[in-house]
Design a protein around this motif. Structure first.
Motif, PDB file in Angstrom:
ATOM      1  N   LEU A  79      33.843  44.210  34.934  1.00  0.00           N
ATOM      2  CA  LEU A  79      33.177  43.563  36.065  1.00  0.00           C
ATOM      3  C   LEU A  79      34.217  42.925  36.988  1.00  0.00           C
ATOM      4  O   LEU A  79      33.945  41.956  37.679  1.00  0.00           O
ATOM      5  CB  LEU A  79      32.184  42.515  35.549  1.00  0.00           C
ATOM      6  CG  LEU A  79      30.964  43.113  34.834  1.00  0.00           C
ATOM      7  CD1 LEU A  79      30.329  42.098  33.898  1.00  0.00           C
ATOM      8  CD2 LEU A  79      29.943  43.623  35.849  1.00  0.00           C
ATOM      9  N   ASP A  80      35.407  43.511  36.990  1.00  0.00           N
ATOM     10  CA  ASP A  80      36.511  43.016  37.809  1.00  0.00           C
ATOM     11  C   ASP A  80      37.392  44.198  38.186  1.00  0.00           C
ATOM     12  O   ASP A  80      37.915  44.893  37.312  1.00  0.00           O
ATOM     13  CB  ASP A  80      37.315  41.970  37.039  1.00  0.00           C
ATOM     14  CG  ASP A  80      38.557  41.525  37.792  1.00  0.00           C
ATOM     15  OD1 ASP A  80      38.410  41.082  38.947  1.00  0.00           O
ATOM     16  OD2 ASP A  80      39.670  41.630  37.222  1.00  0.00           O
ATOM     17  N   LYS A 122      29.860  40.285  41.640  1.00  0.00           N
ATOM     18  CA  LYS A 122      29.261  38.959  41.858  1.00  0.00           C
ATOM     19  C   LYS A 122      28.046  38.710  40.982  1.00  0.00           C
ATOM     20  O   LYS A 122      27.704  37.561  40.702  1.00  0.00           O
ATOM     21  CB  LYS A 122      28.865  38.797  43.335  1.00  0.00           C
ATOM     22  CG  LYS A 122      30.031  38.750  44.298  1.00  0.00           C
ATOM     23  CD  LYS A 122      29.564  38.578  45.735  1.00  0.00           C
ATOM     24  CE  LYS A 122      28.903  37.241  45.962  1.00  0.00           C
ATOM     25  NZ  LYS A 122      28.538  37.038  47.389  1.00  0.00           N
ATOM     26  N   GLU A 123      27.386  39.771  40.553  1.00  0.00           N
ATOM     27  CA  GLU A 123      26.158  39.612  39.768  1.00  0.00           C
ATOM     28  C   GLU A 123      26.058  40.726  38.729  1.00  0.00           C
ATOM     29  O   GLU A 123      25.832  41.890  39.062  1.00  0.00           O
ATOM     30  CB  GLU A 123      24.931  39.627  40.675  1.00  0.00           C
ATOM     31  CG  GLU A 123      23.634  39.333  39.935  1.00  0.00           C
ATOM     32  CD  GLU A 123      22.443  39.216  40.860  1.00  0.00           C
ATOM     33  OE1 GLU A 123      21.323  39.025  40.355  1.00  0.00           O
ATOM     34  OE2 GLU A 123      22.622  39.314  42.105  1.00  0.00           O
ATOM     35  N   ALA A 124      26.237  40.343  37.468  1.00  0.00           N
ATOM     36  CA  ALA A 124      26.203  41.332  36.393  1.00  0.00           C
ATOM     37  C   ALA A 124      24.771  41.649  35.986  1.00  0.00           C
ATOM     38  O   ALA A 124      23.902  40.776  35.984  1.00  0.00           O
ATOM     39  CB  ALA A 124      26.971  40.801  35.186  1.00  0.00           C
ATOM     40  N   ILE A 139      36.052  40.138  33.455  1.00  0.00           N
ATOM     41  CA  ILE A 139      35.422  39.595  34.662  1.00  0.00           C
ATOM     42  C   ILE A 139      36.482  38.987  35.570  1.00  0.00           C
ATOM     43  O   ILE A 139      37.621  38.732  35.158  1.00  0.00           O
ATOM     44  CB  ILE A 139      34.358  38.525  34.342  1.00  0.00           C
ATOM     45  CG1 ILE A 139      35.020  37.240  33.787  1.00  0.00           C
ATOM     46  CG2 ILE A 139      33.296  39.054  33.400  1.00  0.00           C
ATOM     47  CD1 ILE A 139      34.085  36.041  33.731  1.00  0.00           C
ATOM     48  N   ARG A 142      34.420  35.638  40.558  1.00  0.00           N
ATOM     49  CA  ARG A 142      33.057  35.594  41.079  1.00  0.00           C
ATOM     50  C   ARG A 142      32.014  35.502  39.973  1.00  0.00           C
ATOM     51  O   ARG A 142      30.867  35.156  40.234  1.00  0.00           O
ATOM     52  CB  ARG A 142      32.791  36.824  41.950  1.00  0.00           C
ATOM     53  CG  ARG A 142      33.621  36.886  43.240  1.00  0.00           C
ATOM     54  CD  ARG A 142      33.400  38.222  43.940  1.00  0.00           C
ATOM     55  NE  ARG A 142      34.099  38.323  45.208  1.00  0.00           N
ATOM     56  CZ  ARG A 142      35.362  38.716  45.334  1.00  0.00           C
ATOM     57  NH1 ARG A 142      36.067  39.016  44.245  1.00  0.00           N
ATOM     58  NH2 ARG A 142      35.936  38.802  46.524  1.00  0.00           N
ATOM     59  N   LEU A 143      32.400  35.825  38.745  1.00  0.00           N
ATOM     60  CA  LEU A 143      31.449  35.788  37.634  1.00  0.00           C
ATOM     61  C   LEU A 143      31.768  34.679  36.636  1.00  0.00           C
ATOM     62  O   LEU A 143      31.262  34.703  35.508  1.00  0.00           O
ATOM     63  CB  LEU A 143      31.423  37.145  36.916  1.00  0.00           C
ATOM     64  CG  LEU A 143      30.558  38.219  37.574  1.00  0.00           C
ATOM     65  CD1 LEU A 143      30.773  39.575  36.912  1.00  0.00           C
ATOM     66  CD2 LEU A 143      29.085  37.839  37.505  1.00  0.00           C
ATOM     67  N   SER A 146      28.961  33.130  34.821  1.00  0.00           N
ATOM     68  CA  SER A 146      28.284  33.959  33.810  1.00  0.00           C
ATOM     69  C   SER A 146      29.120  34.103  32.543  1.00  0.00           C
ATOM     70  O   SER A 146      28.752  34.861  31.636  1.00  0.00           O
ATOM     71  CB  SER A 146      27.994  35.350  34.384  1.00  0.00           C
ATOM     72  OG  SER A 146      27.136  35.276  35.497  1.00  0.00           O
ATOM     73  N   TYR A 158      38.939  36.877  31.264  1.00  0.00           N
ATOM     74  CA  TYR A 158      38.826  36.436  32.648  1.00  0.00           C
ATOM     75  C   TYR A 158      40.235  36.133  33.151  1.00  0.00           C
ATOM     76  O   TYR A 158      40.856  35.162  32.737  1.00  0.00           O
ATOM     77  CB  TYR A 158      37.906  35.215  32.701  1.00  0.00           C
ATOM     78  CG  TYR A 158      37.852  34.434  34.002  1.00  0.00           C
ATOM     79  CD1 TYR A 158      38.316  34.955  35.208  1.00  0.00           C
ATOM     80  CD2 TYR A 158      37.304  33.149  34.011  1.00  0.00           C
ATOM     81  CE1 TYR A 158      38.248  34.228  36.374  1.00  0.00           C
ATOM     82  CE2 TYR A 158      37.236  32.407  35.184  1.00  0.00           C
ATOM     83  CZ  TYR A 158      37.712  32.944  36.362  1.00  0.00           C
ATOM     84  OH  TYR A 158      37.657  32.208  37.526  1.00  0.00           O
TER      85      TYR A 158
END
Length: 339
Positions: A79-80, A122-124, A139, A142-143, A146, A158
Protein backbone atom coordinates in the motif's frame (compact mmCIF):
# COMPACT_ATOMS: atom_id res chain seq x y z
CA UNK A 1 37.38 -53.71 10.42
CA UNK A 2 33.62 -53.57 9.76
CA UNK A 3 33.21 -51.41 12.84
CA UNK A 4 35.88 -48.97 11.61
CA UNK A 5 34.25 -48.85 8.16
CA UNK A 6 30.87 -48.07 9.71
CA UNK A 7 32.37 -45.26 11.75
CA UNK A 8 34.04 -43.81 8.64
CA UNK A 9 30.77 -43.90 6.69
CA UNK A 10 28.99 -42.22 9.58
CA UNK A 11 31.58 -39.47 9.54
CA UNK A 12 31.14 -38.88 5.81
CA UNK A 13 27.37 -38.73 6.22
CA UNK A 14 27.74 -36.22 9.03
CA UNK A 15 29.95 -33.98 6.90
CA UNK A 16 27.45 -34.17 4.03
CA UNK A 17 24.62 -33.13 6.31
CA UNK A 18 26.66 -30.21 7.62
CA UNK A 19 27.05 -28.96 4.04
CA UNK A 20 23.30 -28.93 3.34
CA UNK A 21 21.49 -25.65 2.99
CA UNK A 22 18.97 -24.45 5.53
CA UNK A 23 16.15 -25.31 3.15
CA UNK A 24 17.32 -28.92 3.26
CA UNK A 25 17.43 -28.90 7.05
CA UNK A 26 21.16 -28.97 7.88
CA UNK A 27 22.14 -30.75 11.09
CA UNK A 28 25.40 -28.99 11.90
CA UNK A 29 25.66 -27.70 15.44
CA UNK A 30 27.68 -24.78 14.05
CA UNK A 31 24.77 -23.36 12.02
CA UNK A 32 23.73 -19.77 12.72
CA UNK A 33 20.54 -19.53 14.75
CA UNK A 34 17.71 -17.04 14.48
CA UNK A 35 17.78 -14.54 17.35
CA UNK A 36 13.99 -14.27 17.30
CA UNK A 37 13.11 -17.94 16.93
CA UNK A 38 10.98 -19.55 19.65
CA UNK A 39 12.39 -23.01 19.05
CA UNK A 40 14.49 -24.85 21.59
CA UNK A 41 18.18 -24.02 21.59
CA UNK A 42 19.01 -27.38 20.00
CA UNK A 43 16.51 -26.88 17.16
CA UNK A 44 17.60 -23.26 16.65
CA UNK A 45 21.23 -24.29 16.26
CA UNK A 46 20.15 -26.60 13.44
CA UNK A 47 18.63 -23.74 11.36
CA UNK A 48 20.86 -21.70 9.06
CA UNK A 49 17.99 -19.49 7.85
CA UNK A 50 16.12 -17.42 10.46
CA UNK A 51 12.35 -17.61 10.67
CA UNK A 52 12.14 -13.89 11.35
CA UNK A 53 14.25 -10.75 11.54
CA UNK A 54 13.90 -7.55 13.51
CA UNK A 55 13.93 -4.30 11.54
CA UNK A 56 13.42 -0.66 12.43
CA UNK A 57 10.15 0.74 11.08
CA UNK A 58 7.70 3.48 12.03
CA UNK A 59 4.68 2.76 14.21
CA UNK A 60 1.19 4.29 14.27
CA UNK A 61 2.61 7.39 15.96
CA UNK A 62 5.23 7.79 13.20
CA UNK A 63 7.96 6.92 15.68
CA UNK A 64 10.86 4.58 14.94
CA UNK A 65 10.38 1.22 16.61
CA UNK A 66 11.65 -2.34 16.33
CA UNK A 67 9.40 -4.72 14.39
CA UNK A 68 9.70 -8.47 14.00
CA UNK A 69 8.82 -9.61 10.50
CA UNK A 70 9.01 -12.97 8.72
CA UNK A 71 12.32 -13.60 6.99
CA UNK A 72 12.02 -14.03 3.21
CA UNK A 73 8.24 -13.41 3.13
CA UNK A 74 6.44 -15.12 0.28
CA UNK A 75 3.17 -13.14 0.25
CA UNK A 76 3.46 -9.35 0.27
CA UNK A 77 0.69 -6.74 0.38
CA UNK A 78 1.70 -3.28 -0.85
CA UNK A 79 0.00 0.00 0.00
CA UNK A 80 3.03 2.21 -0.64
CA UNK A 81 4.50 2.86 -4.07
CA UNK A 82 8.02 3.66 -2.82
CA UNK A 83 8.22 0.26 -1.11
CA UNK A 84 6.86 -1.50 -4.22
CA UNK A 85 9.51 0.33 -6.25
CA UNK A 86 12.27 -0.97 -3.94
CA UNK A 87 10.91 -4.52 -3.90
CA UNK A 88 10.78 -4.46 -7.70
CA UNK A 89 14.39 -3.25 -7.90
CA UNK A 90 15.50 -5.99 -5.51
CA UNK A 91 13.92 -8.61 -7.75
CA UNK A 92 11.30 -9.90 -5.32
CA UNK A 93 8.26 -8.35 -6.95
CA UNK A 94 6.93 -11.80 -7.74
CA UNK A 95 6.02 -12.09 -4.03
CA UNK A 96 3.43 -9.29 -4.34
CA UNK A 97 -0.09 -10.72 -3.99
CA UNK A 98 -1.93 -7.41 -3.63
CA UNK A 99 -1.23 -3.74 -4.25
CA UNK A 100 -2.83 -0.33 -4.12
CA UNK A 101 -3.90 1.15 -7.43
CA UNK A 102 -1.36 3.38 -9.18
CA UNK A 103 -0.99 5.21 -12.46
CA UNK A 104 2.82 5.15 -12.30
CA UNK A 105 4.03 3.77 -15.61
CA UNK A 106 7.04 1.91 -14.24
CA UNK A 107 4.86 -0.07 -11.80
CA UNK A 108 2.09 -1.08 -14.19
CA UNK A 109 3.26 -4.71 -14.23
CA UNK A 110 1.70 -4.96 -10.76
CA UNK A 111 -1.72 -3.77 -11.88
CA UNK A 112 -3.31 -6.89 -13.32
CA UNK A 113 -5.94 -9.55 -12.65
CA UNK A 114 -3.45 -11.83 -10.90
CA UNK A 115 -2.64 -9.28 -8.17
CA UNK A 116 -5.43 -8.20 -5.83
CA UNK A 117 -6.51 -4.54 -5.80
CA UNK A 118 -6.12 -3.38 -2.19
CA UNK A 119 -7.59 0.11 -2.57
CA UNK A 120 -5.41 3.22 -2.68
CA UNK A 121 -2.39 4.59 -0.87
CA UNK A 122 -4.83 6.74 1.13
CA UNK A 123 -7.57 4.22 1.85
CA UNK A 124 -6.99 0.49 2.14
CA UNK A 125 -9.65 -2.11 1.34
CA UNK A 126 -9.25 -4.05 4.57
CA UNK A 127 -11.29 -7.03 3.39
CA UNK A 128 -9.14 -7.33 0.27
CA UNK A 129 -5.95 -7.08 2.33
CA UNK A 130 -7.16 -9.83 4.65
CA UNK A 131 -8.30 -12.02 1.76
CA UNK A 132 -4.85 -12.07 0.15
CA UNK A 133 -3.38 -13.52 3.37
CA UNK A 134 -0.12 -11.55 3.37
CA UNK A 135 2.94 -12.45 5.40
CA UNK A 136 3.76 -8.73 5.62
CA UNK A 137 2.13 -5.41 4.66
CA UNK A 138 3.91 -2.23 3.48
CA UNK A 139 2.34 1.21 3.98
CA UNK A 140 3.30 4.86 3.62
CA UNK A 141 2.44 7.96 5.62
CA UNK A 142 -1.03 8.38 4.17
CA UNK A 143 -2.11 5.16 5.90
CA UNK A 144 -0.51 5.78 9.29
CA UNK A 145 -3.97 6.03 10.86
CA UNK A 146 -4.72 2.47 9.64
CA UNK A 147 -1.52 1.02 11.10
CA UNK A 148 -3.13 -0.68 14.09
CA UNK A 149 -6.00 -2.31 12.22
CA UNK A 150 -3.67 -3.53 9.45
CA UNK A 151 -1.32 -4.92 12.11
CA UNK A 152 -4.09 -7.30 13.14
CA UNK A 153 -3.73 -8.92 9.71
CA UNK A 154 0.09 -9.09 9.41
CA UNK A 155 3.19 -7.15 10.49
CA UNK A 156 3.10 -3.64 9.00
CA UNK A 157 6.30 -2.13 7.61
CA UNK A 158 5.94 1.64 7.51
CA UNK A 159 8.88 3.49 5.95
CA UNK A 160 9.23 7.14 4.97
CA UNK A 161 11.74 9.66 3.68
CA UNK A 162 13.46 11.80 6.30
CA UNK A 163 14.05 15.30 4.96
CA UNK A 164 16.83 15.95 7.47
CA UNK A 165 18.61 12.78 6.40
CA UNK A 166 17.89 13.59 2.76
CA UNK A 167 15.99 11.75 0.06
CA UNK A 168 18.99 9.82 -1.29
CA UNK A 169 20.10 8.59 2.13
CA UNK A 170 16.49 7.82 3.06
CA UNK A 171 16.13 5.66 -0.04
CA UNK A 172 19.41 3.93 0.75
CA UNK A 173 18.36 3.31 4.35
CA UNK A 174 14.87 2.08 3.46
CA UNK A 175 16.19 -0.13 0.67
CA UNK A 176 18.67 -1.68 3.12
CA UNK A 177 15.87 -2.28 5.62
CA UNK A 178 13.71 -4.01 3.04
CA UNK A 179 16.66 -5.94 1.61
CA UNK A 180 17.49 -7.30 5.07
CA UNK A 181 14.12 -9.09 5.09
CA UNK A 182 15.32 -11.19 2.13
CA UNK A 183 19.07 -11.42 2.72
CA UNK A 184 19.68 -9.09 -0.24
CA UNK A 185 21.63 -6.31 1.47
CA UNK A 186 24.53 -6.69 -0.98
CA UNK A 187 22.31 -5.52 -3.86
CA UNK A 188 21.62 -2.08 -2.37
CA UNK A 189 25.02 -0.52 -3.12
CA UNK A 190 24.74 -1.63 -6.74
CA UNK A 191 21.25 -0.14 -7.08
CA UNK A 192 22.32 3.16 -5.50
CA UNK A 193 25.69 3.34 -7.28
CA UNK A 194 25.40 6.56 -9.30
CA UNK A 195 23.04 8.70 -7.24
CA UNK A 196 25.68 10.48 -5.17
CA UNK A 197 27.61 11.56 -8.26
CA UNK A 198 24.43 12.86 -9.90
CA UNK A 199 23.54 14.86 -6.80
CA UNK A 200 27.07 16.30 -6.79
CA UNK A 201 26.78 17.43 -10.41
CA UNK A 202 23.45 19.14 -9.72
CA UNK A 203 24.85 20.71 -6.54
CA UNK A 204 27.71 22.26 -8.47
CA UNK A 205 25.18 23.82 -10.84
CA UNK A 206 22.96 25.09 -7.99
CA UNK A 207 25.75 26.71 -5.99
CA UNK A 208 24.98 30.37 -5.30
CA UNK A 209 21.57 30.29 -7.00
CA UNK A 210 18.22 31.13 -5.37
CA UNK A 211 14.91 29.40 -5.98
CA UNK A 212 11.27 29.26 -5.03
CA UNK A 213 9.89 25.73 -4.93
CA UNK A 214 6.17 25.07 -4.95
CA UNK A 215 3.18 23.18 -6.20
CA UNK A 216 0.20 24.29 -8.24
CA UNK A 217 -3.12 23.12 -6.86
CA UNK A 218 -6.67 24.38 -7.47
CA UNK A 219 -5.41 27.34 -9.47
CA UNK A 220 -2.96 28.64 -6.87
CA UNK A 221 0.78 28.34 -6.25
CA UNK A 222 1.82 27.07 -2.83
CA UNK A 223 5.43 27.50 -1.77
CA UNK A 224 7.30 24.60 -0.20
CA UNK A 225 10.15 24.59 2.28
CA UNK A 226 12.92 22.08 2.84
CA UNK A 227 10.80 19.97 5.17
CA UNK A 228 8.65 17.90 2.85
CA UNK A 229 7.87 17.39 -0.83
CA UNK A 230 10.60 18.50 -3.22
CA UNK A 231 12.95 19.09 -0.28
CA UNK A 232 15.77 17.55 -2.31
CA UNK A 233 15.95 20.69 -4.45
CA UNK A 234 16.91 22.90 -1.52
CA UNK A 235 18.40 20.49 0.98
CA UNK A 236 20.54 18.13 -1.09
CA UNK A 237 21.00 19.87 -4.41
CA UNK A 238 21.57 23.17 -2.69
CA UNK A 239 19.43 25.86 -4.26
CA UNK A 240 18.83 28.59 -1.68
CA UNK A 241 15.10 28.21 -1.09
CA UNK A 242 13.86 31.77 -0.51
CA UNK A 243 10.16 31.02 -0.78
CA UNK A 244 9.39 30.44 2.91
CA UNK A 245 10.64 31.03 6.40
CA UNK A 246 12.62 27.95 7.37
CA UNK A 247 10.67 27.74 10.63
CA UNK A 248 7.30 27.35 8.91
CA UNK A 249 6.04 23.80 8.38
CA UNK A 250 5.08 23.40 4.71
CA UNK A 251 5.37 19.65 4.36
CA UNK A 252 1.80 18.82 3.29
CA UNK A 253 0.69 21.12 0.49
CA UNK A 254 2.79 24.21 1.09
CA UNK A 255 1.76 27.75 1.97
CA UNK A 256 -0.32 29.65 -0.56
CA UNK A 257 1.56 32.57 -2.07
CA UNK A 258 0.51 35.40 -4.36
CA UNK A 259 2.21 35.91 -7.68
CA UNK A 260 3.23 39.35 -6.39
CA UNK A 261 5.20 37.47 -3.74
CA UNK A 262 7.15 35.65 -6.45
CA UNK A 263 7.88 38.96 -8.18
CA UNK A 264 9.05 40.47 -4.89
CA UNK A 265 11.37 37.57 -4.06
CA UNK A 266 12.86 37.56 -7.58
CA UNK A 267 14.36 34.05 -7.49
CA UNK A 268 16.86 32.82 -10.06
CA UNK A 269 14.76 29.69 -10.55
CA UNK A 270 11.13 28.70 -9.99
CA UNK A 271 10.34 25.00 -9.57
CA UNK A 272 6.76 23.86 -10.16
CA UNK A 273 5.09 20.60 -9.14
CA UNK A 274 1.67 20.16 -10.77
CA UNK A 275 -0.37 18.50 -8.00
CA UNK A 276 -3.55 18.41 -10.07
CA UNK A 277 -1.76 16.48 -12.81
CA UNK A 278 -0.14 14.22 -10.20
CA UNK A 279 -3.48 13.06 -8.81
CA UNK A 280 -5.46 13.31 -12.04
CA UNK A 281 -7.84 16.13 -11.06
CA UNK A 282 -10.58 16.28 -13.68
CA UNK A 283 -10.86 19.56 -15.54
CA UNK A 284 -7.85 21.17 -13.83
CA UNK A 285 -5.75 23.70 -15.70
CA UNK A 286 -2.18 22.78 -16.46
CA UNK A 287 0.39 24.31 -14.14
CA UNK A 288 1.97 26.16 -17.06
CA UNK A 289 -1.32 27.95 -17.82
CA UNK A 290 -1.54 29.14 -14.22
CA UNK A 291 2.09 30.11 -13.74
CA UNK A 292 2.68 31.97 -16.99
CA UNK A 293 0.63 35.03 -16.19
CA UNK A 294 1.58 38.67 -16.70
CA UNK A 295 3.30 38.99 -13.32
CA UNK A 296 5.43 35.85 -13.52
CA UNK A 297 6.31 36.50 -17.15
CA UNK A 298 7.89 39.75 -16.00
CA UNK A 299 10.42 37.98 -13.76
CA UNK A 300 14.01 37.24 -14.70
CA UNK A 301 13.35 33.57 -13.96
CA UNK A 302 10.80 33.45 -16.77
CA UNK A 303 12.80 35.63 -19.16
CA UNK A 304 15.88 33.43 -18.67
CA UNK A 305 13.93 30.21 -19.19
CA UNK A 306 14.39 29.22 -15.57
CA UNK A 307 10.89 28.02 -14.70
CA UNK A 308 11.24 24.28 -14.21
CA UNK A 309 8.06 22.22 -14.53
CA UNK A 310 8.80 18.85 -12.94
CA UNK A 311 8.03 16.45 -15.79
CA UNK A 312 6.80 13.54 -13.66
CA UNK A 313 4.62 15.14 -10.98
CA UNK A 314 2.98 11.86 -9.91
CA UNK A 315 6.39 10.45 -9.04
CA UNK A 316 7.36 13.50 -6.97
CA UNK A 317 3.97 13.63 -5.26
CA UNK A 318 3.09 9.98 -4.64
CA UNK A 319 6.24 7.86 -4.92
CA UNK A 320 9.21 9.76 -3.47
CA UNK A 321 11.41 7.23 -1.69
CA UNK A 322 11.67 4.56 -4.38
CA UNK A 323 14.78 3.71 -6.39
CA UNK A 324 13.20 4.15 -9.82
CA UNK A 325 11.40 7.23 -8.49
CA UNK A 326 14.68 8.80 -7.39
CA UNK A 327 16.18 8.12 -10.80
CA UNK A 328 13.20 9.78 -12.54
CA UNK A 329 13.24 12.78 -10.18
CA UNK A 330 16.93 13.37 -10.85
CA UNK A 331 16.30 13.03 -14.59
CA UNK A 332 13.62 15.73 -14.36
CA UNK A 333 16.19 18.11 -12.86
CA UNK A 334 19.13 17.05 -15.02
CA UNK A 335 17.21 17.53 -18.27
CA UNK A 336 16.27 21.11 -17.31
CA UNK A 337 19.43 22.20 -15.52
CA UNK A 338 22.28 20.22 -17.04
CA UNK A 339 20.86 19.33 -20.44
Amino acid sequence: MKKMLSLALAGVMALSLMACSAQNGGDSSENTSSPSSSQSSEETQNNETPESVTITSLNANKEAAELEVPYDPQRIAILDMASLDILDALGVGDRVVGTADTSLEYLQDYINDDIANLGTIKEADLEAVMACEPDVIFIGGRLASSYDVLSEIAPVVYLATDTELGVVESVRQNATTIASMFGLEDKVDELMADFDARITALSEFAAGKTAIVGLVTSGSYNVLGNDGRCSMIGREIGFENIGVDANIDTSTHGNEASFEFIVEKAPDYIFVLDRDAAIGTDGAKLAQEIMENELVMGTDAYKNGNIVYLAHPAVWYTAEGGISALDIMLQDLESELLG
